[in-house]
Write a protein that holds these residues in place. Structure first.
Motif, PDB file in Angstrom:
ATOM      1  N   GLY A  45       0.848  -1.184   0.000  1.00 38.86           N
ATOM      2  CA  GLY A  45       0.000   0.000   0.000  1.00 38.86           C
ATOM      3  C   GLY A  45       0.881   1.231   0.000  1.00 38.86           C
ATOM      4  N   GLY A  46       0.333   2.323   0.469  1.00 37.43           N
ATOM      5  CA  GLY A  46       1.074   3.572   0.537  1.00 37.43           C
ATOM      6  C   GLY A  46       0.827   4.445  -0.673  1.00 37.43           C
ATOM      7  N   PRO A  47       1.334   5.661  -0.617  1.00 35.77           N
ATOM      8  CA  PRO A  47       1.047   6.636  -1.669  1.00 35.77           C
ATOM      9  C   PRO A  47       1.627   6.295  -3.042  1.00 35.77           C
ATOM     10  CG  PRO A  47       2.671   7.510  -0.120  1.00 35.77           C
ATOM     11  CD  PRO A  47       2.174   6.215   0.444  1.00 35.77           C
ATOM     12  N   ASN A  48       2.678   5.514  -3.102  1.00 35.84           N
ATOM     13  CA  ASN A  48       3.315   5.200  -4.387  1.00 35.84           C
ATOM     14  C   ASN A  48       2.920   3.840  -4.958  1.00 35.84           C
ATOM     15  OD1 ASN A  48       4.841   7.626  -4.446  1.00 35.84           O
ATOM     16  ND2 ASN A  48       6.223   6.736  -2.949  1.00 35.84           N
ATOM     17  N   PHE A  49       2.149   3.063  -4.202  1.00 29.58           N
ATOM     18  CA  PHE A  49       1.770   1.728  -4.642  1.00 29.58           C
ATOM     19  C   PHE A  49       0.515   1.810  -5.504  1.00 29.58           C
ATOM     20  CE2 PHE A  49      -0.399  -2.385  -4.018  1.00 29.58           C
ATOM     21  CZ  PHE A  49       0.614  -3.229  -4.468  1.00 29.58           C
ATOM     22  N   ASN A  50       0.556   1.187  -6.679  1.00 29.08           N
ATOM     23  CA  ASN A  50      -0.578   1.176  -7.596  1.00 29.08           C
ATOM     24  C   ASN A  50      -1.036  -0.269  -7.775  1.00 29.08           C
ATOM     25  OD1 ASN A  50      -2.404   1.278  -9.685  1.00 29.08           O
ATOM     26  ND2 ASN A  50      -1.065   2.385 -11.096  1.00 29.08           N
ATOM     27  N   PRO A  51      -2.133  -0.673  -7.124  1.00 29.30           N
ATOM     28  CA  PRO A  51      -2.560  -2.071  -7.190  1.00 29.30           C
ATOM     29  C   PRO A  51      -3.078  -2.504  -8.563  1.00 29.30           C
ATOM     30  CG  PRO A  51      -4.177  -0.765  -6.005  1.00 29.30           C
ATOM     31  CD  PRO A  51      -3.000   0.132  -6.271  1.00 29.30           C
ATOM     32  N   THR A  52      -3.359  -1.560  -9.454  1.00 33.60           N
ATOM     33  CA  THR A  52      -3.852  -1.943 -10.778  1.00 33.60           C
ATOM     34  C   THR A  52      -2.716  -2.172 -11.770  1.00 33.60           C
ATOM     35  OG1 THR A  52      -4.121   0.362 -11.483  1.00 33.60           O
ATOM     36  CG2 THR A  52      -6.022  -0.709 -10.420  1.00 33.60           C
ATOM     37  N   ARG A  53      -1.504  -1.828 -11.392  1.00 34.20           N
ATOM     38  CA  ARG A  53      -0.344  -2.023 -12.267  1.00 34.20           C
ATOM     39  C   ARG A  53       0.087  -3.489 -12.238  1.00 34.20           C
ATOM     40  NH1 ARG A  53       5.225  -2.045 -11.821  1.00 34.20           N
ATOM     41  NH2 ARG A  53       6.312  -1.112 -13.582  1.00 34.20           N
ATOM     42  N   MET A  54       0.393  -4.054 -13.413  1.00 31.30           N
ATOM     43  CA  MET A  54       0.889  -5.432 -13.483  1.00 31.30           C
ATOM     44  C   MET A  54       2.246  -5.490 -12.793  1.00 31.30           C
ATOM     45  SD  MET A  54       0.534  -8.624 -14.645  1.00 31.30           S
ATOM     46  CE  MET A  54      -0.620  -8.672 -15.998  1.00 31.30           C
ATOM     47  N   THR A  55       2.388  -6.422 -11.879  1.00 32.00           N
ATOM     48  CA  THR A  55       3.648  -6.626 -11.184  1.00 32.00           C
ATOM     49  C   THR A  55       3.991  -8.113 -11.237  1.00 32.00           C
ATOM     50  OG1 THR A  55       4.864  -6.162  -9.145  1.00 32.00           O
ATOM     51  CG2 THR A  55       2.587  -6.888  -8.897  1.00 32.00           C
ATOM     52  N   TRP A  56       5.272  -8.416 -11.240  1.00 30.26           N
ATOM     53  CA  TRP A  56       5.735  -9.794 -11.420  1.00 30.26           C
ATOM     54  C   TRP A  56       6.477 -10.257 -10.186  1.00 30.26           C
ATOM     55  CZ3 TRP A  56       4.536 -12.506 -15.781  1.00 30.26           C
ATOM     56  CH2 TRP A  56       3.993 -11.757 -16.837  1.00 30.26           C
ATOM     57  N   PHE A  57       6.191 -11.462  -9.750  1.00 34.74           N
ATOM     58  CA  PHE A  57       6.966 -12.065  -8.680  1.00 34.74           C
ATOM     59  C   PHE A  57       7.450 -13.434  -9.138  1.00 34.74           C
ATOM     60  CE2 PHE A  57       2.526 -12.974  -7.587  1.00 34.74           C
ATOM     61  CZ  PHE A  57       2.538 -14.327  -7.320  1.00 34.74           C
ATOM     62  N   LYS A  58       8.531 -13.868  -8.487  1.00 38.31           N
ATOM     63  CA  LYS A  58       9.208 -15.096  -8.898  1.00 38.31           C
ATOM     64  C   LYS A  58       9.665 -15.865  -7.665  1.00 38.31           C
ATOM     65  CE  LYS A  58      11.150 -12.349 -12.676  1.00 38.31           C
ATOM     66  NZ  LYS A  58      10.095 -11.370 -12.581  1.00 38.31           N
ATOM     67  N   PRO A  59       9.615 -17.197  -7.685  1.00 39.83           N
ATOM     68  CA  PRO A  59      10.165 -17.971  -6.567  1.00 39.83           C
ATOM     69  C   PRO A  59      11.686 -18.122  -6.665  1.00 39.83           C
ATOM     70  CG  PRO A  59       9.104 -19.438  -8.111  1.00 39.83           C
ATOM     71  CD  PRO A  59       8.860 -18.038  -8.605  1.00 39.83           C
ATOM     72  N   SER A  60      12.283 -17.695  -7.756  1.00 35.48           N
ATOM     73  CA  SER A  60      13.721 -17.826  -7.960  1.00 35.48           C
ATOM     74  C   SER A  60      14.431 -16.515  -7.616  1.00 35.48           C
ATOM     75  CB  SER A  60      14.017 -18.188  -9.419  1.00 35.48           C
ATOM     76  OG  SER A  60      15.398 -18.055  -9.692  1.00 35.48           O
ATOM     77  N   LEU A  61      15.207 -16.522  -6.516  1.00 42.40           N
ATOM     78  CA  LEU A  61      15.967 -15.330  -6.150  1.00 42.40           C
ATOM     79  C   LEU A  61      16.975 -14.972  -7.235  1.00 42.40           C
ATOM     80  CD1 LEU A  61      16.783 -13.080  -4.231  1.00 42.40           C
ATOM     81  CD2 LEU A  61      18.288 -14.725  -3.070  1.00 42.40           C
ATOM     82  N   ALA A  62      17.650 -15.953  -7.808  1.00 40.37           N
ATOM     83  CA  ALA A  62      18.640 -15.681  -8.849  1.00 40.37           C
ATOM     84  C   ALA A  62      18.001 -14.965 -10.035  1.00 40.37           C
ATOM     85  CB  ALA A  62      19.296 -16.982  -9.309  1.00 40.37           C
ATOM     86  N   TRP A  63      16.826 -15.434 -10.444  1.00 40.64           N
ATOM     87  CA  TRP A  63      16.150 -14.824 -11.586  1.00 40.64           C
ATOM     88  C   TRP A  63      15.692 -13.404 -11.239  1.00 40.64           C
ATOM     89  CZ3 TRP A  63      16.361 -14.696 -16.391  1.00 40.64           C
ATOM     90  CH2 TRP A  63      15.307 -14.275 -17.198  1.00 40.64           C
ATOM     91  N   MET A  64      15.174 -13.193 -10.030  1.00 42.40           N
ATOM     92  CA  MET A  64      14.726 -11.860  -9.633  1.00 42.40           C
ATOM     93  C   MET A  64      15.894 -10.895  -9.548  1.00 42.40           C
ATOM     94  SD  MET A  64      12.473  -9.632  -9.027  1.00 42.40           S
ATOM     95  CE  MET A  64      10.942 -10.500  -8.870  1.00 42.40           C
ATOM     96  N   LEU A  65      16.996 -11.336  -8.956  1.00 43.54           N
ATOM     97  CA  LEU A  65      18.179 -10.476  -8.890  1.00 43.54           C
ATOM     98  C   LEU A  65      18.632 -10.059 -10.288  1.00 43.54           C
ATOM     99  CD1 LEU A  65      20.244 -12.269  -6.108  1.00 43.54           C
ATOM    100  CD2 LEU A  65      19.284  -9.952  -5.988  1.00 43.54           C
ATOM    101  N   TYR A  66      18.681 -11.020 -11.182  1.00 39.07           N
ATOM    102  CA  TYR A  66      19.101 -10.738 -12.559  1.00 39.07           C
ATOM    103  C   TYR A  66      18.146  -9.741 -13.230  1.00 39.07           C
ATOM    104  CZ  TYR A  66      19.955 -11.471 -17.521  1.00 39.07           C
ATOM    105  OH  TYR A  66      20.196 -11.279 -18.848  1.00 39.07           O
ATOM    106  N   ARG A  67      16.834  -9.993 -13.143  1.00 40.48           N
ATOM    107  CA  ARG A  67      15.838  -9.132 -13.801  1.00 40.48           C
ATOM    108  C   ARG A  67      15.821  -7.722 -13.221  1.00 40.48           C
ATOM    109  NH1 ARG A  67      13.942  -9.778 -18.515  1.00 40.48           N
ATOM    110  NH2 ARG A  67      11.961  -8.931 -17.925  1.00 40.48           N
ATOM    111  N   ALA A  68      16.150  -7.595 -11.924  1.00 34.12           N
ATOM    112  CA  ALA A  68      16.153  -6.284 -11.273  1.00 34.12           C
ATOM    113  C   ALA A  68      17.519  -5.594 -11.391  1.00 34.12           C
ATOM    114  CB  ALA A  68      15.767  -6.427  -9.809  1.00 34.12           C
ATOM    115  N   GLY A  69      18.407  -6.174 -12.158  1.00 38.50           N
ATOM    116  CA  GLY A  69      19.736  -5.583 -12.314  1.00 38.50           C
ATOM    117  C   GLY A  69      20.485  -5.506 -10.993  1.00 38.50           C
ATOM    118  N   TYR A  70      20.259  -6.513 -10.148  1.00 45.18           N
ATOM    119  CA  TYR A  70      20.878  -6.569  -8.824  1.00 45.18           C
ATOM    120  C   TYR A  70      20.573  -5.316  -8.015  1.00 45.18           C
ATOM    121  CZ  TYR A  70      23.097 -10.575 -10.850  1.00 45.18           C
ATOM    122  OH  TYR A  70      23.307 -11.772 -11.467  1.00 45.18           O
ATOM    123  N   GLY A  71      19.344  -4.817  -8.174  1.00 44.19           N
ATOM    124  CA  GLY A  71      18.896  -3.649  -7.418  1.00 44.19           C
ATOM    125  C   GLY A  71      19.351  -2.326  -7.996  1.00 44.19           C
ATOM    126  N   ARG A  72      19.870  -2.339  -9.221  1.00 48.51           N
ATOM    127  CA  ARG A  72      20.347  -1.103  -9.832  1.00 48.51           C
ATOM    128  C   ARG A  72      19.386  -0.525 -10.873  1.00 48.51           C
ATOM    129  NH1 ARG A  72      25.321  -4.124  -9.502  1.00 48.51           N
ATOM    130  NH2 ARG A  72      24.979  -4.826 -11.616  1.00 48.51           N
TER     131      ARG A  72
END
Length: 146
Positions: A45-72
């Motif tokens: 929630g909060g002022p910046n959270f948009n629940p109607t926006r498509m968001t992706w989650f993954k059970p693979s930490l390695a894949w999430m780190l890679y897709r998020a550019g290691y947080g960059r």
């Protein structure tokens, strides 16, 4: 995902992730403001959270780190580990449809999407890119709405 054959000779996709008796852990990348608010309030929630926006989650930490550019990458600086109950995850998956490479414009019924991407190995990387695991696919789940 491992490719296995069932008794009916169909390909079976296996969901691989970390789990316990209470639920399944998934990872999701957010910007700092959304992640900090979620950690403080233990919900999204909060002022910046948009629940109607498509968001992706993954059970693979390695894949999430890679897709998020290691947080960059912009708006993906923080990766949260989220526990979903088995029942909640089953409900989410039952409302999704599986997308197949090349069908991006295909309109199908469903509240969310499931995609199978190349699985990654967090422990062996070349030039900062986790090695693709041959023959294995990792699930990612896209949802929008409440």
């Amino acid at each position: 995902m491992r490719k296995t054959r069932s008794s009916n000779d169909y390909m079976v996709q296996e969901f691989i992730g970390q789990w316990d008796d209470e639920g399944v852990f998934v990872y999701q990348a957010f910007n700092r403001e959304i992640a900090d608010w979620a950690l403080m309030h233990q919900k999204f929630g909060g002022p910046n959270f948009n629940p109607t926006r498509m968001t992706w989650f993954k059970p693979s930490l390695a894949w999430m780190l890679y897709r998020a550019g290691y947080g960059r990458k912009p708006n993906q600086q923080k990766i949260l580990k989220i526990k979903l109950s088995h029942e909640d995850l089953a409900t989410i998956l039952s409302q999704c449809y599986c997308t197949i490479h090349g069908e991006k414009g295909l309109k199908m019924k469903g509240e969310g999407r499931v995609q199978w991407d190349p699985s990654r190995d967090l422990y062996s990387a070349r030039d900062g890119v986790p090695r693709k695991l041959s023959g294995l696919r990792a699930i990612q789940i896209g949802v929008s709405g409440s």
